[in-house]
Scaffold this active site. Structure first.
Site, mmCIF file in Angstrom:
data_model
loop_
_atom_site.group_PDB
_atom_site.id
_atom_site.type_symbol
_atom_site.label_atom_id
_atom_site.label_comp_id
_atom_site.label_asym_id
_atom_site.label_seq_id
_atom_site.Cartn_x
_atom_site.Cartn_y
_atom_site.Cartn_z
ATOM 1 N N ASP A 1 6.409 39.534 7.312
ATOM 2 C CA ASP A 1 7.615 40.137 7.857
ATOM 3 C C ASP A 1 8.432 40.833 6.764
ATOM 4 O O ASP A 1 8.476 40.391 5.612
ATOM 5 C CB ASP A 1 8.482 39.046 8.501
ATOM 6 C CG ASP A 1 9.848 39.549 8.890
ATOM 7 O OD1 ASP A 1 9.927 40.377 9.814
ATOM 8 O OD2 ASP A 1 10.840 39.139 8.244
ATOM 9 N N GLU B 1 4.396 44.366 7.534
ATOM 10 C CA GLU B 1 5.379 45.115 8.320
ATOM 11 C C GLU B 1 6.123 46.063 7.378
ATOM 12 O O GLU B 1 7.082 45.683 6.719
ATOM 13 C CB GLU B 1 6.368 44.172 9.007
ATOM 14 C CG GLU B 1 7.328 44.911 9.929
ATOM 15 C CD GLU B 1 8.541 44.089 10.307
ATOM 16 O OE1 GLU B 1 9.076 44.306 11.401
ATOM 17 O OE2 GLU B 1 8.975 43.251 9.501
#
Length: 825
Positions: A472, A527
């Site tokens: 993330d 990401e």
């Protein structure tokens, strides 16, 4: 007893101290209050052979400055003995076989540590008689191939060579002072709680603390009972010998904390390496839990993980909100009810969010407080292992949404101000604070931060058998501006300059080295919204090393397009966005993820149909033009995205059937309601609602991809993007995709180009009645090619292309894998 959770959880206040119930008799109780097990029996004293990390006494250099180290300070004999245990010899040992403990020195200079002889037991649930595969790390390599792949990078060679040089220096330092990445990433075997045949050792790196003591149920929370000792590197340590009856000094399931006198005052903290933490019903703070069940209670994995698929089809999930009821769902219910659904739908991977413990439920799992602990809201660590094992039985990969980009600013339960300073695990001052996320930012140039995060990645792969990670917030990590208020245009100056956090990039390179070296089948997805070049190029070639990048621009583009009138849609704009990715760097495409489903945003279904979804989705009621348009375009958007957007595909749970409501976690603003924090799978299953047709289309789309593997086909050719007709035609492998985005016009005998001659058949038709269509195309029709160039293709065939439809044609002679039906799946 099992420590169950009920009621509403509240965000933890940023307090630095909370007194725990304590006694002052100074006696350690042999059987404390256990929150998971009233364990009076002696645990097995047997130990397993482990590779002992080497000690070090010098200070290596990071890419910014000198890095303080706090690992084992050992004599030369220990270093010699450790190095004699080669990785190859270690990995050939069968895991199940018990070996004599390897004598080793331990971190710190506490009075009990000198007597500890045996290495800690490894709580690694393994399949019977499984042998650990040999684990090797490729050499750093030259890092020069990136210039062959992309010649534009030559202009930035000074930066890229410096980045690779810092990576090599860190690899060399880890090899020299820690015995390599394999040993360095076993931090959880030295820090936190480790158990040997003689007792329990607890170690914590807290250089800012002036005094420390271990407290908990086991000693009546008496701060004077178990005072810890500190070594020169700021590592606090205590050894707790077994009780007289041989039972461990700390019972499994009992509460523990570390009390420290810090520059910010006296504070109680959950150990940084804690493996489980819980929130008592009705209380705000969490408690650390000593989680070490006896062998007969440990979950034993029964199924090996599946091989990495060529085409990755990910079902993004959140365990807590996966129930049809407004409750927090459990690992067990997700295992029994949701996993079979994912398998039937045709996905081959499940990506699970919010696994790492987070005290604030509404953070969606992104404000992590306890990095090594699975969220207790959903069950126990063994429940999570059972979930993963069941997924493997179903031949599903399990990817974890791992958060190493930032940490919760919660002082009471997390790492923030752990030792009373703001520069412990994080950068100090504004450099260590993310103003938009209200969270703390790691100092990736710190030796102990590297140990902590690399060990964390390994822990989830080895202990829980996850098959990989979705990292993330990588954009925030890679730039000092964290991507905030920055519009990336693709100019290479945006990627390689003073705004790049080289320490963070080097950490990501080391993490990918570690993951792919120890677990060759593991998958890493980053990401990144910036489009950083070299992101998905192997580390040895000079890249960052991820397997896939999330193609985040696609979802943003679809929202942008959906805000326009149909007449203003541009076919070329859609194609350019879907195909705009770097050569040799794989992407995971998605039309929408959890981001678009959160309150404050809108899903594609909501953008298309909005309030009409509440009244006109029943099959026995009249439809509306809004619903007809929405259902047709919902299918076309998803198929276009999967067909051209990347080598992998992702969908957030429920969005496959156009989930009619947004996600809103219980919070003060909604009266702490769980009503919008669930998934109405019953709507997609109902044969009297139009949601069923969308779900059936998504399922068939997944199975067609499984059969033909078109996402990873090397053959891709876009032969038509007609702005007047609103037609898109492209080839993937032996398939021809035809999309008619026109809102009104249907075309008979429409010629589409193709490469190979022969007969073509329909394998997917969005206008099929099963999918909520109008059956304007004969499903058994056959299409024969004509010789002659058309749209730069050597052959062509004629089709009927109704308005707002997508049809996939397959060459009849094309080899394909069998498509499993629902029952077989």
């Amino acid at each position: 007893m099992v420590y169950t959770l009920s009621g509403i959880r509240f965000p933890c206040a940023p307090s630095v101290c909370k007194s725990s119930p304590s006694g002052f008799n100074g006696d350690r109780r042999s059987s404390g209050v256990s929150l998971l097990l009233n364990n009076k029996a002696s645990l097995s004293p047997a130990s397993e052979r482990v590779l002992v990390p080497g000690g070090y006494s010098d200070v290596p250099t990071s890419s910014t400055d000198q890095v303080e180290t706090s690992g084992a300070v050992a004599d030369s004999q220990m270093i010699h003995d450790s190095n004699d245990l080669t990785m190859e010899a270690e990995e050939e040992i069968e895991v199940k076989e018990k070996q004599d403990s390897v004598s080793s020195s331990v971190i710190g200079d506490g009075d009990a540590s000198d007597e500890e002889e045996s290495a800690p037991l490894q709580d690694t649930a393994v399949i019977e008689k499984e042998e650990v595969k040999k684990r090797t790390f490729p050499p750093p390599g030259s890092g020069q191939r990136i210039y062959e792949i992309d010649s534009l990078l030559m202009r930035y060679r000074e930066h890229l060579d410096y980045r690779f040089g810092q990576y090599k220096k860190m690899r060399e330092a880890i090899d020299k002072y820690e015995g390599g990445l394999e040993a360095f990433s076993r931090g959880y075997e030295k820090f936190g709680f480790t158990r040997s045949a003689d007792g329990i050792t607890y170690r914590e790196w807290a250089p800012g603390a002036k005094w420390a003591a271990l407290i908990g149920d086991f000693n009546n929370w008496n701060p004077n009972a178990d005072v810890m000792t500190r070594n020169e590197f700021g590592v606090w340590e205590i050894f707790l010998p077994n009780n007289a009856d041989g039972s461990p000094a700390i019972p499994h399931g009992s509460r523990v904390k570390i009390r420290m006198d810090t520059p910010s005052g006296l504070k109680d903290s959950i150990p940084a390496w804690i493996k489980f933490s819980v929130q008592a019903p009705g209380e705000i703070p969490y408690d650390g839990i000593y989680y070490d069940p006896p062998d007969e209670m440990k979950y034993v994995f029964k199924h090996p993980g599946p091989k990495r698929p060529n085409s990755l089809r990910i079902y993004e999930s959140h365990v807590g909100m996966s129930s049809t009821e407004p409750v927090i769902n459990t690992y067990a219910n997700f295992r029994d009810e949701v996993l079979p659904r994912i398998k039937r739908l045709g996905y081959n991977a499940v990506q699970i969010m919010a696994i790492q413990e987070h005290s604030y439920y509404a953070s969606f799992g992104y404000h992590v407080t306890n990095f090594f602990a699975p969220s207790s809201r959903f069950g126990t660590p063994d429940d999570l292992k059972s979930l993963i094992d069941k997924a493997h039985e179903l031949d599903l990969l399990v990817l974890m949404d791992i958060v190493h980009s930032h940490a919760s600013n919660n002082v009471l339960d997390g790492l923030n101000m752990f030792d009373g300073t703001d520069s412990h695990y994080f950068h100090s001052g504004s450099q260590g604070y993310h103003w938009m996320w209200d969270s703390r930012l790691f100092n990736y140039g710190s030796w102990e931060v590297l140990r902590y995060l690399l060990s964390n990645a390994r822990w989830w792969l080895e202990e829980y058998r996850f098959d990989g990670f979705r990292f993330d917030g990588v954009t925030s990590m890679m730039y000092t501006h964290h991507g905030l208020q920055v519009g990336f245009t693709g100019n290479y100056n945006e990627y390689f300059g003073f705004a790049t956090d080289v320490d963070a990039v080097v950490y990501l390179m080391l993490a990918n080295d570690l993951i792919h070296g120890l677990f060759p089948e593991a998958i890493t997805i980053g990401e990144d919204v910036s489009g950083m070049p070299t992101f998905c190029i192997p580390v040895q070639d000079g890249g960052v090393g991820f397997d896939y990048r999330l193609h985040m621009a696609i979802a943003d583009k679809w929202i942008e397009i959906l805000k326009k009138r149909d007449e203003d849609w541009r076919m070329g704009e859609i194609i350019d966005t879907l195909t705009n990715r770097r050569w040799l760097e794989k992407c995971v495409a998605y039309a929408e993820s959890h981001d678009q489903a959160l309150v404050g945003d809108k899903t594609i279904a909501f953008w298309l149909m909005d309030k009409d979804m509440y009244d006109f989705m029943a099959l026995d009621r009249p439809s509306t033009p809004v619903i007809d348009r929405g259902i047709a375009l919902h299918k076309m958007i998803r198929l276009t995205t999967m067909g051209l957007g990347g080598e992998g595909y992702l969908n957030f749970m429920g969005n496959e059937f156009g989930h009619p409501e947004w996600i809103d976690f219980p919070r003060e603003g909604n009266g702490f309601s769980y009503d919008k924090c669930r998934r109405r799978f019953d709507l997609g299953d109902a044969d009297y609602l139009k949601y069923r047709g969308l779900q059936e289309f998504d399922k068939t789309m997944q199975h067609v991809e499984e059969a033909y593997g078109f996402m990873t086909s090397e053959h891709r050719y876009i032969s038509r993007k007609d702005e007047g007709d609103r037609i898109i035609v492209f080839e993937r492998g032996n398939l021809v995709f035809v999309f008619n985005f026109h809102w009104n016009n249907s075309y008979t005998d429409y010629r589409v180009g193709c490469l190979k001659p022969g007969k073509y058949e329909i394998v997917l038709n969005s206008d099929d009645a099963l999918f909520g269509g109008y059956t304007r195309i004969e499903p058994s029709a056959e299409f024969f090619t004509f010789e002659g160039w058309y749209d730069d293709r050597p052959r062509s065939f004629l089709v009927y292309a109704p308005s707002r439809t997508a049809v996939v044609y397959a060459l009849a002679e094309a080899e394909q894998l069998p498509v499993k039906d629902s029952a077989e799946s």
